[in-house]
Design a protein around this motif. Structure first.
Motif: not given
Length: 235
Positions: A60-72
């Motif tokens: 049940k790993s949580i999928n996130c917007d990784l590119m958004a995290q890259v920018k943040e």
């Protein structure tokens, strides 16, 4: 017959569950800011890693917007934990603990031991950047530990294996023949190495010791099972 009230109740419950799950996902996908990092207690940092491993092993790993995290995180980082792990391709800490970009520092070396360079990296992680926990993460069937048990002689590996001498010294005759095919013995050495490495950090680093004494930092040892993905906590 399903009544209108029953149907509405079920629908409301489902919507509430979905909203709660969405809020949890939003929280987990939010990058760590300096304020969020500072407000995370050392015990909370360990609890986050435990919860992440539970998600990982449950699929049940949580999928996130990784590119958004890259920018943040492009201009700064505020990870809440630092992990000393093995280079083994099956034990990537970010995946094992279901963490994302900007969440954890990772130092990886065969057998997850520490030397001056890694301790210096950890000092940077906890003193300069503010991580709240250090985890020394070993794993079963570790090639470096097996090589140490077999006293392998091969290039620079020979010198590297000297780092496991303290763990090898914990063995007794009761542990049986010193051979890498003796699984319980290899496991004992791997666990001892993780524990001893974790215990050594405050002794080898006044900076780390001061943070531990001030209860601003927690250090724990753990083992990852490569057959199940589960992390067990040794201390």
């Amino acid at each position: 017959m399903i009544t209108r009230r029953f149907f509405c109740g079920c629908l409301a419950g489902a919507l509430q569950f979905a909203a709660t799950a969405a809020r949890a996902q939003t929280t987990e996908c939010a990058v760590f800011t300096p304020d969020r990092q500072k407000s995370t207690a050392p015990d909370d940092a360990i609890a986050r890693l435990k919860a992440g491993n539970e998600r990982f092993t449950a699929g049940k790993s949580i999928n996130c917007d990784l590119m958004a995290q890259v920018k943040e995180t492009a201009s700064s980082q505020s990870p809440y934990a630092a992990i000393v792990g093995c280079i083994d391709s099956r034990v990537a800490p970010e995946l094992v603990f279901d963490q994302r970009i900007g969440d954890v520092f990772c130092a990886r070396v065969a057998g997850n031991f520490v030397n001056t360079d890694i301790i210096g990296s950890l000092e940077y992680s906890v003193k300069v950047v503010g991580a709240r926990a250090i985890v020394v993460l070993g794993h079963n069937s570790c090639g470096a530990i097996k090589a140490a048990v077999d006293n392998v002689k091969l290039g620079n590996i020979t010198a590297m294996l000297k780092n496991f001498q303290p763990a090898l010294a914990t063995l007794t005759k009761a542990d049986g023949h010193r051979d890498s095919h003796n699984y319980p013995l290899v496991q004992k050495v791997a666990e001892a190495s993780a524990r001893l490495t974790a215990e050594s950090l405050p002794r080898r680093s006044p900076i780390i010791k001061a943070l531990v004494d001030a209860k601003q930092l927690k250090i724990v040892a753990a083992m990852h099972d490569i057959t199940t993905g589960k992390v067990s906590w040794l201390s």
